[in-house]
Design an enzyme around this catalytic site. Structure first.
Site, PDB file in Angstrom:
ATOM      1  N   SER A 261      12.843  -2.725   4.527  1.00 28.40           N
ATOM      2  CA  SER A 261      12.917  -1.375   5.044  1.00 28.40           C
ATOM      3  C   SER A 261      14.357  -0.883   4.992  1.00 28.40           C
ATOM      4  O   SER A 261      14.932  -0.813   3.909  1.00 28.40           O
ATOM      5  CB  SER A 261      12.331  -1.318   6.447  1.00 28.40           C
ATOM      6  OG  SER A 261      11.977  -0.005   6.785  1.00 28.40           O
TER       7      SER A 261
ATOM      8  N   ASP B  91       2.137   1.782   1.602  1.00 28.16           N
ATOM      9  CA  ASP B  91       3.272   2.078   2.472  1.00 28.16           C
ATOM     10  C   ASP B  91       3.603   3.554   2.338  1.00 28.16           C
ATOM     11  O   ASP B  91       4.172   3.984   1.340  1.00 28.16           O
ATOM     12  CB  ASP B  91       4.476   1.218   2.070  1.00 28.16           C
ATOM     13  CG  ASP B  91       5.678   1.435   2.972  1.00 28.16           C
ATOM     14  OD1 ASP B  91       5.604   2.280   3.888  1.00 28.16           O
ATOM     15  OD2 ASP B  91       6.693   0.752   2.763  1.00 28.16           O
TER      16      ASP B  91
ATOM     17  N   HIS C 240       3.529  -1.192   4.969  1.00 28.55           N
ATOM     18  CA  HIS C 240       4.935  -1.538   5.162  1.00 28.55           C
ATOM     19  C   HIS C 240       5.097  -3.020   5.489  1.00 28.55           C
ATOM     20  O   HIS C 240       6.195  -3.541   5.468  1.00 28.55           O
ATOM     21  CB  HIS C 240       5.500  -0.666   6.289  1.00 28.55           C
ATOM     22  CG  HIS C 240       6.986  -0.460   6.240  1.00 28.55           C
ATOM     23  ND1 HIS C 240       7.633   0.064   5.145  1.00 28.55           N
ATOM     24  CD2 HIS C 240       7.956  -0.707   7.154  1.00 28.55           C
ATOM     25  CE1 HIS C 240       8.930   0.138   5.401  1.00 28.55           C
ATOM     26  NE2 HIS C 240       9.153  -0.320   6.606  1.00 28.55           N
TER      27      HIS C 240
END
Length: 741
Positions: free
Chosen positions: A598, A684, A716
């Site tokens: 991320s 995602d 994600h």
């Protein structure tokens, strides 16, 4: 957002995340049917080595929600087990005596059973989308609801006469319903923003319904005909997407009112705002009152393409109207007050979570944790005069238990190198039932007996030992704290994790761990993917800095990242790895790697163009690569507005926005010279998979060794067992290839 709306979710409601993981793997409404042919349970595996493996990780049981009985003698809890072979999971219910004896799994069939809670001496739980009860020994199982829609969460009133039921309802505010005569049409006509969230298109939302509980021929049943939608006719979700659960609703002690959390916005207004409020719904009159805003409040006009930092909605005189995230209400035991978690500013999902206390008689608000310069992550009321409220919060990279009184006087109750992840009262408030985990230990249940006069004598007793049979076979890594001098002369806490059977005379390949968020703490988390135990077991030293932008070191330290993703926080990363390479003799400075997910994945992409040949390998999972594209691709637009300052097309640009877009990693591919593994999930919607594909394509077109691990069915995170094993194997194969050979 959550602060779970950010790029790398924080640990706020792990029980809700477990339910989400299960629903994504097996289908929420059909979980029982999907599991009919597979019985999954505790695996008494015999390891062939004393080193952690991906298979050992996935054999571990994962503890979820837990609750003590009224007399404090028993604890019922949820435990999840996974089968790599079947690529499925099963959630079960277990019970244990408060003295640690009598640990028994009550679920014996193949269906998942979740959300156990005590009800008149029995255990109420969910299975197959309906409510059931059973005795404390697992006998006399009875279905007590027959609702037309699946029940996705529930909470009984204190007097047992009513229950809140969560149902999903159709939602067509932003994605229009297709014509009835085109039942096989797959197109979606989208008319506004926030048409998808996290990993799904928003075509349904949850609403809380309240219904009566009655006795029918001596049997407890749910009166399906009496269901009332608390938000009837309102196009708003409750709980809030994507991770809100039953903690966002609360019963008053007299069972006459319900407090709930809601962001009453749709479309564009929803996508740019974090302004949620606490509402009181009176069951008798069906009246609703907003506790955060005065009657007739009108929100100032907001420019949707720029940060709210400087807009009128966040002007000092408007902040009294609770314009930020307000979540998770709880009534005081006497019913005179209600407390909730409150962020001050609109649009800033990582603002400090304060504990707001509201006097229901006078309407006065008081913030009790102003002396705690970090987040309150969870709390519970107490009758104890020394501690009106217990809470857990992060400070100096650990999540510990604190107590606060009416005067705002704070006391730290535990001081563990660990993270406490949940808390509830037991034994008439004399003790707390808590979940605890660390870098080296997965979640277990503990009983904490506070000592206010001498907190160092607080007792912490482990109750469950869910994975002892696996952990006892493993050689353990060593965890150390190291304070590192940053480039601007400050001290930064950095975790150093050493391999099992560590030999100080040897040199080891070393990994710089880049944290996500960007405002998520590098506290003592236990992850089934980014797991320091298994990284160390593969022969790596891990350097995990609490760089600029992380909570637990004061608000000033936290806020130095917004608008400056490529500034001091990147210098902090390099300070940490340079310190290790220069001062720790066991770190092989010629075999360094950088890894992260991320915002951590973004960090890897950025470092790939700015590392001055420090690193020999990179791994980026779900990282942002092109920030201009990311601005419009992500679904929670408030995030990009706050973090970047404004849209990329503005001319002239604010200084932070100009720097942000100028320093986007995709603009520095010309400097890439190091092998890189890119990983991404196609579901995602927080950071679109095209970001990972673009980075991989750029590396290969430039002639750099690169691989792309793409998951069509993951978001994600990576939630399916076989995908999890594939992730771990690919991860270590890549690192070993470039850092060990």
């Amino acid at each position: 957002m959550m602060n779970y709306g950010n790029l790398f979710p924080k640990k706020k409601n792990m029980n809700k995340l477990i339910v989400i993981a299960v629903s994504l793997m097996i289908g929420f409404s059909s979980s029982a049917k999907a599991q009919d042919d597979v019985k999954i349970g505790k695996q008494n595996i015999k390891l062939t080595s004393d080193l952690m493996t991906p298979e050992a990780l996935w054999a571990m049981g994962r503890i979820g929600t837990a609750e003590a009985s009224a007399d404090g003698s028993k604890i019922v809890y949820q435990i999840g087990y996974y089968s790599v072979k079947a690529n499925k999971s099963q959630q079960k219910i277990a019970i244990i005596n408060a003295d640690g004896t009598g640990n028994t799994t009550l679920t014996t069939g193949t269906k998942s059973e979740t959300d156990p809670t005590w009800l008149n001496g029995k255990i109420a739980f969910l299975s197959g989308g309906q409510l059931w009860t059973m005795n404390a020994d697992g006998s006399d199982r009875k279905q007590i609801s027959k609702t037309s829609k699946d029940i996705e969460g529930f909470k009984f009133s204190p007097d047992g006469s009513k229950v809140i039921l969560l149902h999903s309802i159709d939602y067509h505010e932003v994605i229009q319903k297709n014509p009835d005569d085109l039942p096989k049409a797959t197109g979606r006509l989208v008319t506004d923003l926030m048409y998808r969230h996290w990993d799904h298109y928003v075509e349904s939302i949850q609403h809380p319904f309240v219904t009566n509980v009655k006795m029918d021929n001596g049997e407890l049943t749910i009166d399906n005909d009496s269901e009332i939608d608390i938000l009837e006719g309102e196009p708003y979700e409750c709980p809030m997407e994507p991770f809100g659960g039953m903690e966002q609703l609360a019963w008053s002690p007299d069972s006459k009112s319900i407090a709930y959390t809601c962001r009453k916005k749709t479309g564009l207004a929803y996508s740019i705002s974090t302004d949620s409020d606490i509402y009181i719904y009176k069951i008798g009159t069906r009246e609703t009152k907003n506790l955060c805003k005065p009657e007739g409040y009108v929100e100032p006009e907001i420019d949707p393409t720029t940060t709210m930092k400087y807009q009128k909605v966040n002007a000092k005189e408007n902040l009294v109207n609770n314009v930020g995230y307000d979540t998770n209400p709880q009534f005081s035991p006497d019913g005179q007050y209600i407390a909730w978690l409150s962020m001050e500013r609109n649009g800033y999902e990582a603002d400090r979570n304060r504990l707001c206390c509201y006097n229901l008689a006078t309407g006065e608000k008081k913030y009790l944790t102003e002396s705690f310069d970090s987040n309150v992550d969870a709390f519970v009321w107490s009758d104890n005069k020394d501690a009106q409220i217990y809470f857990i919060g992060v400070w100096h990279a650990t999540e510990n238990l604190y107590a606060v009184n009416w005067k705002g006087e704070l006391k730290q109750i535990t001081n563990d190198w660990a993270d406490f992840g949940s808390l509830s009262l037991m034994n008439n408030g004399k003790q707390l039932l808590m979940e605890r985990h660390s870098f080296l230990t997965p979640a277990d249940l503990y009983i904490v007996t506070p000592n206010f006069k001498k907190p160092e004598k607080t007792t912490i007793t482990q109750l469950t030992f869910e994975n002892k049979h696996i952990l006892d076979q493993l050689a353990k890594p060593t965890v150390q704290q190291r304070w590192v001098k940053t480039s601007d002369g400050k001290e930064m806490l950095t975790w150093i994790i050493l391999p099992p059977n560590f030999d100080e005379t040897k040199q080891y390949p070393t990994l710089l761990f880049c944290e996500g968020g960007p405002q998520s703490p590098v506290s003592q988390f236990w992850s089934y993917r980014w797991n320091f135990f298994i990284m160390a077991a593969h022969g790596y030293v891990i350097v995990a800095p609490n760089r600029r932008g992380l909570p637990g070191f004061g608000q000033e330290w936290l806020e130095e990242i917004s608008g400056d993703w490529t500034g001091q926080c990147m210098k902090d990363y390099l300070a940490a790895i340079d310190d290790a390479a220069q001062n720790l003799p066991y770190v092989n400075k010629d075999r360094l790697g950088a890894v992260g997910a991320s915002f951590g994945g973004f960090s890897v992409y950025y470092l790939a163009g700015h590392h001055d040949k420090r690193f020999k390998a990179f791994i980026s999972h779900d990282g942002a690569f092109n920030l201009a594209a990311m601005y419009l691709e992500t679904e929670e637009n408030w995030f990009s507005n706050w973090e970047y300052d404004e849209a990329y097309w503005h001319r002239p640009q604010l200084p932070n926005a100009k720097k942000t877009y100028h320093d986007s990693p995709h603009k520095y591919v010309e400097n890439w010279d190091t092998p890189i593994l890119c990983i991404h999930g196609e579901k995602d919607y927080r950071i679109n998979y095209t970001q990972g594909m673009s980075a991989f394509n750029a590396a290969r077109m430039k002639g750099i060794p690169a691989e792309l691990l793409i998951f069509p069915d993951e978001n994600h995170w990576v939630l399916k067992p076989q995908n999890g094993i594939l992730w771990q194997r690919t991860y270590f194969n890549w690192l070993d290839r470039w850092l060990k050979k």
